[in-house]
Design an enzyme around this catalytic site. Structure first.
Site: not given
Length: 280
Positions: A16, A96, A98, A116, A148, A195
Site C-alpha cells: 500500500e 484506524r 490510513n 471498524d 483514503n 482507493d
C-alpha cells in the site's frame, strides 16, 4: 484497455501507499509491518520494520520520512534512532489511521477508516486530519465516507481525496495556511471503490478500484480517459506514477485486503503516456 501490467515484485503481504522517491519506489507492506523500497530492476529492500501496520508515507522538506501507524493512530517520523511520534491522532479519529499526503511546507493530511472495517461494523463518515510541522494536529474536513488516497496539485492549491465507500473523488481548495474549503465532487465512480490515487501532468487522476483488476484514469467531471488492466488478475489497491520519465504506473495488487488471506501481494507496472505530477 490502454495497457496491461506486468509483475515487478511478488511474495508481498499487502502493499500500500506507493511513493516514487529518490529513484525508487517506497511502499508500505502493512501485513508484514514493514516499509520497503523497490528499484526499477526489481531489487527489494527493507527501509523500516515497525511494531504496527504502516500505511501512508511522505517526506518533509528536510527529507525526514513520515509514516502513518494504523492501529496506534499516530503519525511517526523516522529518526536516526528509529521512529518517534510526531502526532497522536487518537482524539481526532475513531478507527484506524490510513493514507497520507505531505505538502511542500511539510504539513501532513491523514485519512482514517472512521469505523471498524475489520470487525464488520456499519459504515460511518469521518474526516481528514492535518498535522503541522510542529506536530499540532487538527480536523480539517468531515463527513467523508472512508477517505483514503489523496493527491495535491503541483501548486498545492487543490487536494483530491478518494472516498472509497462514497464511490467518488472529492476535491478541496487549499489555503496558504493549509485549511480546506470549496468542497466539490471531482468525479463520481459508480460501482467502484476508489482507493489509492495519483495525479498526472494533464490534471487527470489515476485511481485503484479495489473491487476490479484494473486502474482507471479520470478527468474532473468523471469521464474515464484511461484503463490499465492488472495482469495478475488481482485487485488494485493503490497506484503511483514514477520512473525516470514519470510514465511508469506502479500498482499495488492483492487478491484481498484481509489479513490471513493468500500471500500474493504484488507490485505491478505498466507504461502510460502522460507523466506524473503533484504529490505524492
Amino acid at each position: 484497455m490502454d495497457a496491461t501490467t506486468t509483475t515487478l515484485a511478488d511474495d508481498l503481504g499487502f502493499p500500500e501507499g506507493p511513493r516514487w522517491h529518490d529513484g525508487r519506489l517506497v511502499f508500505s507492506d502493512f501485513h508484514d509491518r514493514r516499509v520497503r523500497a523497490l528499484t526499477p530492476d526489481g531489487g527489494l529492500t527493507t527501509v523500516l520494520d515497525l511494531d504496527d501496520a504502516p500505511s501512508g508515507l511522505g517526506w518533509t522538506p528536510e527529507g525526514t520520512l513520515l509514516v502513518v501507524a494504523m492501529t496506534r493512530r499516530a503519525l511517526l517520523e523516522v529518526t536516526d534512532g528509529g521512529p518517534v511520534v510526531r502526532a497522536d491522532l487518537t482524539a481526532l479519529t475513531r478507527s484506524r489511521a490510513n493514507d497520507m499526503v505531505v505538502d511542500a511546507a511539510g504539513r501532513a493530511y491523514v485519512s482514517s477508516f472512521g469505523f471498524d472495517l475489520v470487525g464488520g461494523a456499519p459504515v460511518e463518515p469521518t474526516g481528514l486530519v492535518r498535522v503541522d510541522p510542529d506536530g499540532a494536529a487538527s480536523a480539517v474536513a468531515g463527513d467523508l465516507r472512508f477517505p483514503n488516497g489523496m493527491a495535491l496539485t503541483d501548486d498545492g492549491r487543490t487536494l483530491v481525496v478518494a472516498e472509497t465507500y462514497g464511490a467518488r473523488l472529492t476535491a478541496f481548495d487549499v489555503a496558504a495556511d493549509g485549511s480546506l474549503s470549496g468542497r466539490r465532487v471531482f468525479a463520481e465512480t459508480p460501482g467502484l471503490a476508489p482507493d489509492g490515487i495519483c495525479l498526472d501532468a494533464e490534471g487527470h487522476v489515476w485511481f485503484a478500484t479495489a473491487r476490479t483488476p484494473e486502474v482507471l484514469r479520470v478527468r474532473e467531471g468523471g469521464e474515464v480517459t484511461g484503463r490499465v488492466a492488472v495482469g495478475s488478475g488481482s485487485l488494485s489497491y493503490a497506484c503511483t506514477l514514477g520512473g525516470d520519465d514519470g510514465r511508469t504506473l506502479f500498482v499495488c495488487t492483492a487478491p484481498t485486503w484481509a489479513e490471513g488471506g493468500p500471500r500474493a501481494g504484488r507490485i505491478e507496472v505498466a507504461t502510460v503516456d502522460v507523466p506524473r505530477a503533484g504529490r505524492p
